[in-house]
Design a protein around this motif. Structure first.
Motif, PDB file in Angstrom:
ATOM      1  N   TYR A 257       9.388   9.709  10.922  1.00  0.00           N
ATOM      2  CA  TYR A 257       9.611  11.139  11.133  1.00  0.00           C
ATOM      3  C   TYR A 257      10.692  11.694  10.197  1.00  0.00           C
ATOM      4  CZ  TYR A 257      13.187   9.075  14.116  1.00  0.00           C
ATOM      5  OH  TYR A 257      14.214   8.318  14.598  1.00  0.00           O
ATOM      6  N   ASP A 258      11.214  10.835   9.338  1.00  0.00           N
ATOM      7  CA  ASP A 258      12.217  11.298   8.384  1.00  0.00           C
ATOM      8  C   ASP A 258      12.460  10.187   7.362  1.00  0.00           C
ATOM      9  OD1 ASP A 258      15.427  13.064   8.837  1.00  0.00           O
ATOM     10  OD2 ASP A 258      14.066  12.887   7.124  1.00  0.00           O
ATOM     11  N   VAL A 259      13.094  10.538   6.274  1.00  0.00           N
ATOM     12  CA  VAL A 259      13.416   9.531   5.268  1.00  0.00           C
ATOM     13  C   VAL A 259      14.251   8.424   5.902  1.00  0.00           C
ATOM     14  CG1 VAL A 259      14.638   9.137   3.100  1.00  0.00           C
ATOM     15  CG2 VAL A 259      13.313  11.218   3.417  1.00  0.00           C
ATOM     16  N   LYS A 260      13.910   7.207   5.567  1.00  0.00           N
ATOM     17  CA  LYS A 260      14.579   5.995   6.035  1.00  0.00           C
ATOM     18  C   LYS A 260      14.432   5.748   7.537  1.00  0.00           C
ATOM     19  CE  LYS A 260      18.011   5.815   2.330  1.00  0.00           C
ATOM     20  NZ  LYS A 260      17.286   4.775   1.566  1.00  0.00           N
ATOM     21  N   MET A 261      13.675   6.580   8.228  1.00  0.00           N
ATOM     22  CA  MET A 261      13.442   6.366   9.663  1.00  0.00           C
ATOM     23  C   MET A 261      12.035   5.819   9.853  1.00  0.00           C
ATOM     24  SD  MET A 261      16.334   7.349  10.648  1.00  0.00           S
ATOM     25  CE  MET A 261      16.202   7.320  12.424  1.00  0.00           C
TER      26      MET A 261
ATOM     27  N   LEU B 289       0.865  -1.174   0.000  1.00  0.00           N
ATOM     28  CA  LEU B 289       0.000   0.000   0.000  1.00  0.00           C
ATOM     29  C   LEU B 289       0.901   1.224   0.000  1.00  0.00           C
ATOM     30  CD1 LEU B 289      -2.625  -0.998   2.740  1.00  0.00           C
ATOM     31  CD2 LEU B 289      -2.679  -1.458   0.300  1.00  0.00           C
ATOM     32  N   GLU B 290       0.605   2.128  -0.932  1.00  0.00           N
ATOM     33  CA  GLU B 290       1.489   3.281  -1.072  1.00  0.00           C
ATOM     34  C   GLU B 290       0.757   4.571  -0.747  1.00  0.00           C
ATOM     35  OE1 GLU B 290       5.068   3.424  -3.896  1.00  0.00           O
ATOM     36  OE2 GLU B 290       3.427   4.361  -4.995  1.00  0.00           O
ATOM     37  N   CYS B 291       1.486   5.498  -0.175  1.00  0.00           N
ATOM     38  CA  CYS B 291       0.931   6.782   0.238  1.00  0.00           C
ATOM     39  C   CYS B 291       1.885   7.880  -0.202  1.00  0.00           C
ATOM     40  CB  CYS B 291       0.768   6.796   1.751  1.00  0.00           C
ATOM     41  SG  CYS B 291       0.241   8.378   2.438  1.00  0.00           S
ATOM     42  N   VAL B 292       1.336   8.935  -0.786  1.00  0.00           N
ATOM     43  CA  VAL B 292       2.139  10.073  -1.236  1.00  0.00           C
ATOM     44  C   VAL B 292       1.522  11.358  -0.716  1.00  0.00           C
ATOM     45  CG1 VAL B 292       3.022  11.332  -3.231  1.00  0.00           C
ATOM     46  CG2 VAL B 292       2.847   8.837  -3.312  1.00  0.00           C
ATOM     47  N   GLN B 293       2.377  12.235  -0.166  1.00  0.00           N
ATOM     48  CA  GLN B 293       1.891  13.553   0.269  1.00  0.00           C
ATOM     49  C   GLN B 293       2.684  14.635  -0.463  1.00  0.00           C
ATOM     50  OE1 GLN B 293       3.930  15.704   2.353  1.00  0.00           O
ATOM     51  NE2 GLN B 293       5.463  14.255   3.111  1.00  0.00           N
ATOM     52  N   ASP B 294       1.998  15.757  -0.697  1.00  0.00           N
ATOM     53  CA  ASP B 294       2.601  16.788  -1.546  1.00  0.00           C
ATOM     54  C   ASP B 294       2.968  18.053  -0.793  1.00  0.00           C
ATOM     55  OD1 ASP B 294      -0.426  18.168  -3.138  1.00  0.00           O
ATOM     56  OD2 ASP B 294       0.161  17.953  -1.040  1.00  0.00           O
ATOM     57  N   MET B 295       3.048  17.999   0.542  1.00  0.00           N
ATOM     58  CA  MET B 295       3.287  19.216   1.318  1.00  0.00           C
ATOM     59  C   MET B 295       4.625  19.209   2.043  1.00  0.00           C
ATOM     60  SD  MET B 295       1.159  21.522   0.746  1.00  0.00           S
ATOM     61  CE  MET B 295       1.432  22.649   2.104  1.00  0.00           C
TER      62      MET B 295
ATOM     63  N   PRO C 219       2.337  -3.312  15.134  1.00  0.00           N
ATOM     64  CA  PRO C 219       3.207  -3.495  13.977  1.00  0.00           C
ATOM     65  C   PRO C 219       3.320  -4.925  13.463  1.00  0.00           C
ATOM     66  CG  PRO C 219       4.504  -3.374  15.971  1.00  0.00           C
ATOM     67  CD  PRO C 219       3.070  -3.160  16.381  1.00  0.00           C
ATOM     68  N   GLU C 220       2.841  -5.887  14.248  1.00  0.00           N
ATOM     69  CA  GLU C 220       3.047  -7.295  13.882  1.00  0.00           C
ATOM     70  C   GLU C 220       2.379  -7.608  12.552  1.00  0.00           C
ATOM     71  OE1 GLU C 220       3.437  -6.444  18.040  1.00  0.00           O
ATOM     72  OE2 GLU C 220       1.626  -6.310  16.798  1.00  0.00           O
ATOM     73  N   GLY C 221       3.137  -8.226  11.669  1.00  0.00           N
ATOM     74  CA  GLY C 221       2.617  -8.612  10.364  1.00  0.00           C
ATOM     75  C   GLY C 221       2.758  -7.543   9.295  1.00  0.00           C
ATOM     76  N   TYR C 222       3.322  -6.397   9.687  1.00  0.00           N
ATOM     77  CA  TYR C 222       3.487  -5.274   8.761  1.00  0.00           C
ATOM     78  C   TYR C 222       4.943  -4.806   8.750  1.00  0.00           C
ATOM     79  CZ  TYR C 222      -1.578  -4.860   9.596  1.00  0.00           C
ATOM     80  OH  TYR C 222      -2.918  -5.105   9.724  1.00  0.00           O
ATOM     81  N   SER C 223       5.338  -4.200   7.659  1.00  0.00           N
ATOM     82  CA  SER C 223       6.597  -3.479   7.592  1.00  0.00           C
ATOM     83  C   SER C 223       6.356  -2.219   6.768  1.00  0.00           C
ATOM     84  CB  SER C 223       7.720  -4.321   6.983  1.00  0.00           C
ATOM     85  OG  SER C 223       7.392  -4.681   5.657  1.00  0.00           O
ATOM     86  N   VAL C 224       7.306  -1.297   6.804  1.00  0.00           N
ATOM     87  CA  VAL C 224       7.145  -0.032   6.076  1.00  0.00           C
ATOM     88  C   VAL C 224       8.453   0.332   5.391  1.00  0.00           C
ATOM     89  CG1 VAL C 224       5.294   0.953   7.498  1.00  0.00           C
ATOM     90  CG2 VAL C 224       7.691   1.297   8.161  1.00  0.00           C
ATOM     91  N   SER C 225       8.315   1.258   4.455  1.00  0.00           N
ATOM     92  CA  SER C 225       9.485   1.753   3.742  1.00  0.00           C
ATOM     93  C   SER C 225       9.289   3.225   3.461  1.00  0.00           C
ATOM     94  CB  SER C 225       9.648   0.996   2.425  1.00  0.00           C
ATOM     95  OG  SER C 225      10.651   1.578   1.624  1.00  0.00           O
ATOM     96  N   ARG C 226      10.329   4.019   3.722  1.00  0.00           N
ATOM     97  CA  ARG C 226      10.285   5.436   3.372  1.00  0.00           C
ATOM     98  C   ARG C 226      11.626   5.812   2.742  1.00  0.00           C
ATOM     99  NH1 ARG C 226       8.606  10.625   6.917  1.00  0.00           N
ATOM    100  NH2 ARG C 226       8.147  12.028   5.163  1.00  0.00           N
ATOM    101  N   GLU C 227      11.667   5.693   1.435  1.00  0.00           N
ATOM    102  CA  GLU C 227      12.875   5.983   0.675  1.00  0.00           C
ATOM    103  C   GLU C 227      12.912   7.440   0.219  1.00  0.00           C
ATOM    104  OE1 GLU C 227      15.479   3.879   0.208  1.00  0.00           O
ATOM    105  OE2 GLU C 227      14.395   2.576   1.592  1.00  0.00           O
ATOM    106  N   LYS C 228      11.761   8.049   0.066  1.00  0.00           N
ATOM    107  CA  LYS C 228      11.665   9.460  -0.302  1.00  0.00           C
ATOM    108  C   LYS C 228      10.745  10.159   0.685  1.00  0.00           C
ATOM    109  CE  LYS C 228      12.496   8.915  -5.231  1.00  0.00           C
ATOM    110  NZ  LYS C 228      12.017   9.220  -6.598  1.00  0.00           N
TER     111      LYS C 228
END
Lengths: 112, 107
Positions: free
Chosen positions: A50-54, A21-27, A61-70
């Motif tokens: 709270y920041d890229v890659k953080m 699932l992807e989410c994009v914000q423009d602000m 959180p169990e069963g989920y992971s996340v990614s923030r590359e940008k």
């Protein structure tokens, strides 16, 4: 106006599939969040960033992971979908960690 | 345990009939209380933030108030377009959300 978009409004997946699932914000917000919303329950925080890659774990959180590359993009990954992950998934962003959050329209995920 | 409870679960009013929604909390070290509105099929939309007991904020027909144990969302002379689910959330380290009150305003 802040705009938060989510990649899909409705999604149907089979048990065991990997789901993105992807989410994009423009602000240019620093903070981004993933919640799930189930009837009769309040929003529950899965992960936030709270920041890229953080990333930080939320309450469930169990069963989920996340990614923030940008900075503008925050992805939620279900490594192996299960029926108990059928839910509405909401993404949000905020300028300040303790400030108001702006939400996307949500993705209703059904796992069969 | 930190908890946020909203009441009633659902409220049906006639157009023009004023009422209040309640958000009670047992959270130590409250750093803010947020009200959101959620329409069907959409994400929550921010309404207000309150930071200290006695604070009040208004927007159109809505007024939010805060005490040390609860917050009220007062709706004055509501219209059908005010129909939505109203969510409150309390900030400690992260937001702790109530389950919401579904408000239906009948014309």
């Amino acid at each position: 106006d802040v705009k938060v978009t989510q990649s899909s409004r409705y999604l149907v997946k089979r048990t065991g599939e990997k789901v993105f699932l992807e989410c994009v914000q423009d602000m240019d917000h620093e903070n981004m969040f993933w919640y799930r919303q189930d009837p009769g329950l309040g929003l529950r925080l899965i992960y936030f960033s709270y920041d890229v890659k953080m990333k930080e774990k939320g309450d469930i959180p169990e069963g989920y992971s996340v990614s923030r590359e940008k900075k503008e993009r925050f992805s939620l990954i279900l490594e192996s979908a299960s029926t108990n992950q059928t839910s509405m998934y909401l993404c949000a962003s905020s300028l300040l960690a303790e400030g108001e959050q702006y939400f996307g329209p949500g993705t209703r995920l059904t796992v069969t | 345990e930190d908890q946020v409870t909203q009441s009633p679960e659902a409220l049906r009013l006639q157009e023009g009939e004023s009422s209040s929604l309640n958000c009670s909390y047992t959270v130590s070290g409250l750093r803010g209380l947020f009200w959101y509105r959620q329409d069907p099929g959409k994400g929550p939309e921010f309404l207000f933030t309150l930071y200290s007991a006695g604070e009040e904020k208004e927007k159109e027909r809505l007024k939010a108030t805060l005490t040390k144990k609860e917050s009220f969302l007062h709706i004055t002379a509501p219209k059908p377009e005010d129909s939505a689910t109203y969510l409150c959330a309390v900030l400690r380290y992260q937001l702790i959300w109530g389950a919401g009150t579904k408000l239906i305003i009948k014309p």
